[in-house]
Design an enzyme around this catalytic site. Structure first.
Site, PDB file in Angstrom:
ATOM      1  N   GLU A 157       0.805  -1.239   0.000  1.00  0.00           N
ATOM      2  CA  GLU A 157       0.000   0.000   0.000  1.00  0.00           C
ATOM      3  C   GLU A 157       0.831   1.279   0.000  1.00  0.00           C
ATOM      4  O   GLU A 157       0.585   2.180   0.803  1.00  0.00           O
ATOM      5  CB  GLU A 157      -0.934  -0.001   1.209  1.00  0.00           C
ATOM      6  CG  GLU A 157      -1.827  -1.215   1.287  1.00  0.00           C
ATOM      7  CD  GLU A 157      -2.732  -1.224   2.526  1.00  0.00           C
ATOM      8  OE1 GLU A 157      -2.533  -0.383   3.411  1.00  0.00           O
ATOM      9  OE2 GLU A 157      -3.623  -2.076   2.585  1.00  0.00           O
ATOM     10  N   GLU A 274      -5.854 -10.903  -0.834  1.00  0.00           N
ATOM     11  CA  GLU A 274      -6.702 -10.724   0.355  1.00  0.00           C
ATOM     12  C   GLU A 274      -8.155 -10.674  -0.089  1.00  0.00           C
ATOM     13  O   GLU A 274      -8.699  -9.593  -0.299  1.00  0.00           O
ATOM     14  CB  GLU A 274      -6.336  -9.423   1.083  1.00  0.00           C
ATOM     15  CG  GLU A 274      -4.877  -9.381   1.510  1.00  0.00           C
ATOM     16  CD  GLU A 274      -4.469  -8.046   2.129  1.00  0.00           C
ATOM     17  OE1 GLU A 274      -5.347  -7.319   2.621  1.00  0.00           O
ATOM     18  OE2 GLU A 274      -3.268  -7.742   2.109  1.00  0.00           O
TER      19      GLU A 274
HETATM   20  C1  XIL Z   1      -5.340  -6.477   8.707  1.00  0.00           C
HETATM   21  C2  XIL Z   1      -5.608  -7.638   9.647  1.00  0.00           C
HETATM   22  O1  XIL Z   1      -6.550  -8.500   9.047  1.00  0.00           O
HETATM   23  C3  XIL Z   1      -6.129  -7.106  10.957  1.00  0.00           C
HETATM   24  O2  XIL Z   1      -6.233  -8.169  11.898  1.00  0.00           O
HETATM   25  C4  XIL Z   1      -5.209  -6.032  11.507  1.00  0.00           C
HETATM   26  O3  XIL Z   1      -5.789  -5.451  12.651  1.00  0.00           O
HETATM   27  C5  XIL Z   1      -4.958  -4.946  10.479  1.00  0.00           C
HETATM   28  O4  XIL Z   1      -4.475  -5.543   9.287  1.00  0.00           O
HETATM   29  N1  XIL Z   1      -4.610  -4.765   4.016  1.00  0.00           N
HETATM   30  C6  XIL Z   1      -3.531  -5.563   4.326  1.00  0.00           C
HETATM   31  C7  XIL Z   1      -3.627  -6.508   5.456  1.00  0.00           C
HETATM   32  O5  XIL Z   1      -2.551  -5.550   3.604  1.00  0.00           O
HETATM   33  O6  XIL Z   1      -2.380  -6.780   6.024  1.00  0.00           O
HETATM   34  C8  XIL Z   1      -4.609  -6.008   6.489  1.00  0.00           C
HETATM   35  O7  XIL Z   1      -4.750  -6.968   7.514  1.00  0.00           O
HETATM   36  C9  XIL Z   1      -5.927  -5.706   5.839  1.00  0.00           C
HETATM   37  C10 XIL Z   1      -5.788  -4.638   4.794  1.00  0.00           C
END
Ligand code: XIL
Length: 365
Positions: A157, A274
């Site tokens: 990101e 994701e």
């Molecule tokens: C998220 C996790 O799922 C949560 O448990 C944590 O509190 C915050 O991070 N984008 C990403 C992931 O790249 O690493 C994130 O994961 C969600 C958004």
């Protein structure tokens, strides 16, 4: 059990020796997400639940070929103080994966979200000190996991919605700056890839970001593609692109397929890194009910995302699809966004949902 083994003996007695293998009399194992899929299907896991919840563990073992530590490899979890690493929770996942032959994808070596880390916020030093600390973090983590983690999201990101670099100042369109960009300068992403590659030349290195398929943010997609081309020109080692996919029911399949195709044109591996599908469609509604209709639509979307991936990404570039969590009880969506939702293929009690069936159909070869 007794009946089955008696039956086994009876059947085996009539078979020539070479056929006397127990599988000959057991029923065909039922299909799983991984068994039907032509590419790896992964899931984000938590070390805690893996350790204490056998139903959770069972699903990971049975359904998925790849695991991603949801948080355990992030700086906040394993680098609590400047000179201290704590690999315990991460190691539990690495041990689990090693014992059961699961691929591990690690996230994320560098991310702007470091809000919980006091020592990093308070870090004082000149450009050289920042660079040394940055490199030391990346290389300590990658070396620790060498041979166990197949691939890393090296930087996560780093771009704003308009394709500009996320900085720690008012130019950040979402006001979430990057402490890394601020202290390390614009080219920190490339250096992160070089450092990770130095620490483990075998690891596959990904850049990961969100909403790359969003038609309202075409410049973000363009910026990722331009970055890859620039890295290729300069010999920066990058092997793949992670496309987060936290989408609602109204997400546009054609738009997703188009973006995946454009990203695949870079020649890199493409990972839907994701995936979760929000029945709330990102709208706050405390009275929302997970109706049959919503569940059906969610199943359709899981199916169509898997189909879009297969349509858009050539087989040799398919790094896989990773779902962001095992069951609805532990999804990050409700807690992080204050939304009522059920975004995953398994429900709160680890039962398969319609979403599971839709995903299975979409993945099937
Ligand atoms: C998220 C996790 O799922 C949560 O448990 C944590 O509190 C915050 O991070 N984008 C990403 C992931 O790249 O690493 C994130 O994961 C969600 C958004």
């Amino acid at each position: 059990m007794k009946t089955a083994s008696a039956l086994t003996l009876i059947l085996m007695a009539g078979l020539p020796f070479s056929c006397r293998i127990p599988q000959a009399v057991t029923s065909t194992p039922s299909e799983t997400l991984q068994s039907v899929s032509p590419f790896p299907v992964g899931v984000a896991v938590g070390s805690d639940l893996l350790g204490k919840d056998s139903a959770y563990r069972e699903i990971v073992l049975r359904e998925y070929g790849s695991v991603t530590p949801e948080n355990e490899a992030k700086i906040e979890c394993l680098h609590p103080r400047e000179r201290e690493f704590d690999f315990l929770a991460f190691d539990r996942i690495l041990d689990f994966a090693g014992a059961h032959g699961k691929r591990v994808h690690g996230v994320a070596l560098v991310w702007h979200d470091t809000s919980g880390l006091g020592w990093l916020r308070d870090f004082r030093g000149d450009a050289v000190a920042w660079e040394r600390m940055f490199k030391a973090h990346i290389q300590a983590v990658v070396r620790h996991a060498k041979g166990k983690v197949r691939s890393w999201d090296v930087v996560n990101e780093a771009l704003n919605d308009d394709g500009t670099l996320r900085m720690d100042d008012e130019t950040a369109t979402d006001h979430l700056g990057s402490i890394w960009a601020k202290h390390l300068g614009r080219d920190y992403i490339a250096r992160a890839f070089r450092y990770a590659h130095e620490a483990d030349p075998e690891a596959l290195l990904f850049y990961n970001d969100f909403e790359l398929y969003d038609p309202r943010k075409p410049k973000k997609l363009e910026a990722v593609i331009a970055m890859v081309e620039d890295f290729k020109d300069r010999g920066i080692p990058i092997h793949g692109l992670g496309v987060q996919m936290h989408v609602g029911l109204s997400a546009d399949d054609a738009g997703i397929a188009d973006a995946l195709r454009r990203l695949a044109d870079t020649g890199l591996m493409i990972h839907i890194s994701e995936l979760d599908i929000l029945v709330s469609d990102w709208k706050k509604d405390a009275a929302l009910i997970n109706s049959d209709e919503l569940q059906r639509r969610q199943a359709d979307k899981y199916r169509s995302v898997a189909l879009a991936y297969k349509r858009a990404v050539p087989p040799r570039q398919r790094y896989g699809i990773t779902v962001w969590g095992v069951g609805d009880a532990h999804s990050w969506i409700p807690g992080n966004f204050g939304l009522k939702d059920w975004p995953l293929p398994f429900d709160e009690n680890y039962r398969k949902k319609k979403a599971y069936e839709g995903f299975l159909e979409g993945l099937r070869r």
